[in-house]
Design an enzyme around this catalytic site. Sequence first.
Site, PDB file in Angstrom:
ATOM      1  N   THR A   1       0.826  -1.216   0.000  1.00  0.00           N
ATOM      2  CA  THR A   1       0.000   0.000   0.000  1.00  0.00           C
ATOM      3  C   THR A   1       0.859   1.264   0.000  1.00  0.00           C
ATOM      4  O   THR A   1       0.677   2.160  -0.828  1.00  0.00           O
ATOM      5  CB  THR A   1      -0.915   0.004   1.245  1.00  0.00           C
ATOM      6  OG1 THR A   1      -1.619  -1.235   1.283  1.00  0.00           O
ATOM      7  CG2 THR A   1      -1.890   1.150   1.226  1.00  0.00           C
TER       8      THR A   1
ATOM      9  N   ARG B   1       7.134 -12.410  -2.925  1.00  0.00           N
ATOM     10  CA  ARG B   1       6.864 -13.533  -3.833  1.00  0.00           C
ATOM     11  C   ARG B   1       6.208 -12.973  -5.091  1.00  0.00           C
ATOM     12  O   ARG B   1       5.749 -11.806  -5.083  1.00  0.00           O
ATOM     13  CB  ARG B   1       5.978 -14.580  -3.156  1.00  0.00           C
ATOM     14  CG  ARG B   1       4.628 -14.081  -2.781  1.00  0.00           C
ATOM     15  CD  ARG B   1       3.880 -15.047  -1.862  1.00  0.00           C
ATOM     16  NE  ARG B   1       2.602 -14.482  -1.472  1.00  0.00           N
ATOM     17  CZ  ARG B   1       1.472 -14.655  -2.145  1.00  0.00           C
ATOM     18  NH1 ARG B   1       1.451 -15.422  -3.215  1.00  0.00           N
ATOM     19  NH2 ARG B   1       0.343 -14.109  -1.729  1.00  0.00           N
TER      20      ARG B   1
ATOM     21  N   GLY C   1       4.744   2.344  11.331  1.00  0.00           N
ATOM     22  CA  GLY C   1       4.463   1.093  12.033  1.00  0.00           C
ATOM     23  C   GLY C   1       5.638   0.624  12.883  1.00  0.00           C
ATOM     24  O   GLY C   1       5.515  -0.314  13.671  1.00  0.00           O
TER      25      GLY C   1
ATOM     26  N   SER D   1       3.506   8.050  11.561  1.00  0.00           N
ATOM     27  CA  SER D   1       2.286   7.449  10.990  1.00  0.00           C
ATOM     28  C   SER D   1       1.388   8.498  10.345  1.00  0.00           C
ATOM     29  O   SER D   1       1.590   9.707  10.500  1.00  0.00           O
ATOM     30  CB  SER D   1       1.509   6.752  12.108  1.00  0.00           C
ATOM     31  OG  SER D   1       0.876   7.740  12.903  1.00  0.00           O
ATOM     32  N   CYS D   2       0.376   8.003   9.659  1.00  0.00           N
ATOM     33  CA  CYS D   2      -0.578   8.907   8.989  1.00  0.00           C
ATOM     34  C   CYS D   2      -1.246   9.833   9.994  1.00  0.00           C
ATOM     35  O   CYS D   2      -1.412  11.028   9.734  1.00  0.00           O
ATOM     36  CB  CYS D   2      -1.621   8.078   8.242  1.00  0.00           C
ATOM     37  SG  CYS D   2      -2.368   6.771   9.229  1.00  0.00           S
TER      38      CYS D   2
ATOM     39  N   ASP E   1      -7.518  -0.672   5.675  1.00  0.00           N
ATOM     40  CA  ASP E   1      -7.373  -0.057   4.356  1.00  0.00           C
ATOM     41  C   ASP E   1      -8.321  -0.773   3.384  1.00  0.00           C
ATOM     42  O   ASP E   1      -8.655  -1.947   3.606  1.00  0.00           O
ATOM     43  CB  ASP E   1      -5.929  -0.203   3.854  1.00  0.00           C
ATOM     44  CG  ASP E   1      -4.982   0.743   4.579  1.00  0.00           C
ATOM     45  OD1 ASP E   1      -5.467   1.717   5.190  1.00  0.00           O
ATOM     46  OD2 ASP E   1      -3.757   0.506   4.535  1.00  0.00           O
TER      47      ASP E   1
ATOM     48  N   HIS F   1      -0.930   7.834  19.468  1.00  0.00           N
ATOM     49  CA  HIS F   1      -0.883   8.884  18.439  1.00  0.00           C
ATOM     50  C   HIS F   1      -0.387  10.229  18.959  1.00  0.00           C
ATOM     51  O   HIS F   1       0.495  10.848  18.362  1.00  0.00           O
ATOM     52  CB  HIS F   1      -2.273   9.055  17.810  1.00  0.00           C
ATOM     53  CG  HIS F   1      -2.876   7.770  17.352  1.00  0.00           C
ATOM     54  ND1 HIS F   1      -3.697   7.006  18.150  1.00  0.00           N
ATOM     55  CD2 HIS F   1      -2.746   7.095  16.193  1.00  0.00           C
ATOM     56  CE1 HIS F   1      -4.074   5.914  17.496  1.00  0.00           C
ATOM     57  NE2 HIS F   1      -3.497   5.942  16.304  1.00  0.00           N
ATOM     58  N   GLY F   2      -1.005  10.694  20.080  1.00  0.00           N
ATOM     59  CA  GLY F   2      -0.599  11.998  20.618  1.00  0.00           C
ATOM     60  C   GLY F   2       0.868  11.997  21.021  1.00  0.00           C
ATOM     61  O   GLY F   2       1.669  12.815  20.517  1.00  0.00           O
TER      62      GLY F   2
ATOM     63  N   HIS G   1      -9.420   8.560   8.380  1.00  0.00           N
ATOM     64  CA  HIS G   1      -9.548   8.797   9.820  1.00  0.00           C
ATOM     65  C   HIS G   1     -10.131  10.197  10.005  1.00  0.00           C
ATOM     66  O   HIS G   1      -9.913  11.082   9.169  1.00  0.00           O
ATOM     67  CB  HIS G   1      -8.188   8.842  10.516  1.00  0.00           C
ATOM     68  CG  HIS G   1      -7.308   7.642  10.304  1.00  0.00           C
ATOM     69  ND1 HIS G   1      -7.647   6.365  10.667  1.00  0.00           N
ATOM     70  CD2 HIS G   1      -6.045   7.555   9.809  1.00  0.00           C
ATOM     71  CE1 HIS G   1      -6.644   5.539  10.398  1.00  0.00           C
ATOM     72  NE2 HIS G   1      -5.657   6.234   9.868  1.00  0.00           N
TER      73      HIS G   1
ATOM     74  N   GLN H   1      -5.454   7.974   5.170  1.00  0.00           N
ATOM     75  CA  GLN H   1      -4.399   7.212   5.843  1.00  0.00           C
ATOM     76  C   GLN H   1      -3.363   6.623   4.882  1.00  0.00           C
ATOM     77  O   GLN H   1      -2.196   6.499   5.230  1.00  0.00           O
ATOM     78  CB  GLN H   1      -5.013   6.093   6.708  1.00  0.00           C
ATOM     79  CG  GLN H   1      -5.524   4.867   5.967  1.00  0.00           C
ATOM     80  CD  GLN H   1      -6.915   5.055   5.384  1.00  0.00           C
ATOM     81  OE1 GLN H   1      -7.564   6.062   5.617  1.00  0.00           O
ATOM     82  NE2 GLN H   1      -7.377   4.062   4.625  1.00  0.00           N
TER      83      GLN H   1
END
Length: 363
Positions: free
Chosen positions: A29, A53, A130, A159-160, A191, A213-214, A239, A323
């Site tokens: 993604t 693969r 991540g 992150s997003c 997603d 997040h914060g 989000h 995101q």
Amino acid sequence: MIRFVNRYSSLTHGCETMVIKVAINGYGTIGKRVADAVDAQDDMEIVGVTKTRPAFGCDLAVRKGYPIYCTYDDAEKIAAFASAGYECHGGLTDLLNIADIVIDCSPGKVGAGNLEKYQSAGVKWIFQGGEKHAMTGMSYTSSANHEENLNVEGTRVVSCNTTGLSRTLVPLYNHCGSLSVECTMIRRAADPGDSSKGPINAIKPVLKVPSHHGPDVMTVKPEISINSMAVAVPTTIMHVHVIVAQLPEGHGLTTESIIDMWSNEPRIILMSGGETGITTTAEVMEYARDIGRKWGDLHEIFVWRDGVKLEANTLYYFQAIHQESDVIPENVDAIRALMGTESNWRVSVEKTDNAIAQYNNIL
Ligand code: NAD
């Protein structure tokens, strides 16, 4: 043994600027989007992308003309690509040998296992949100800390959600000199391409309080005091952040001047829901498709103008985050920071965004 070879010290040779050779490890993604954003720039090029693969993502790489490498050095796994009809140019080590920098876009928490390979190969490296800040020791958002990332060995594009929070909070902090923030992340469950995640008919509170997040914003702007809670909801497209910020006495701002401030910052779109009819994330995404964004992406943070309200020292607002894409141009700017080729974040952001717009023929 870990070695670090400064093989890119001669990026500028006389007047001629060299092109930065970029490897993408993990063509999913985020990886496929970063590859195209890099390909759009005139100061960098994709030297290869990896697949674990010979799965369907290989067809996209072939169409784009990106050389395919195997994520592993295992001869059998490399040979499987040829059996499936794809030309595979080797394993990860072969790719790292021809790259100046690698963008690790492997699934969250998997990337940490790749760090030693990058260090051994002597390439610079960029991880995604991540991975943990503790693993990389550096994190990146263009508006918050481009300069701190200049010429470092590696970093992590946050992150997003953290990117989205930084876009609107950093200019506010820069004006006010202090900021205390509480926010709720209303998170997409998965997603659009994920078939194994949920919830599909529930609202799931993130029981780790505060959510990561914060505090993650403080990895790029430690001066902002911020806490967050999060809930996952059954949607795949965006989000939404519900943000309450306490401004210091004497901030001198009004609702309108805050809207003006954000209007003058890159990668923020402000629109009135009442005037445009864009009142939900579904319409924001439709707008992104209408203006010709590839994959229907929206690199900008979307703020509803009529959802912004300053009452005395308390600022309330909503913003929506695509995101899968707000972090994409940040990776391009992070490459310039690490390679030391552009020290001014605003110059880099403008160059990145113009090149992407031209590449995608955006309206
Ligand atoms: P994804 O699952 O869509 O893609 C990951 C790709 O990496 C896949 O092609 C997978 O086959 C490959 N891969 C698996 N193991 C690997 C390994 N050991 N080494 C290299 N590649 C490997 O994941 P994604 O959504 O693109 O996420 C990538 C990173 O970006 C994660 O850190 C994630 O947290 C972060 N991120 C994701 C989003 C999002 O909305 N998808 C947003 C911001 C940041």
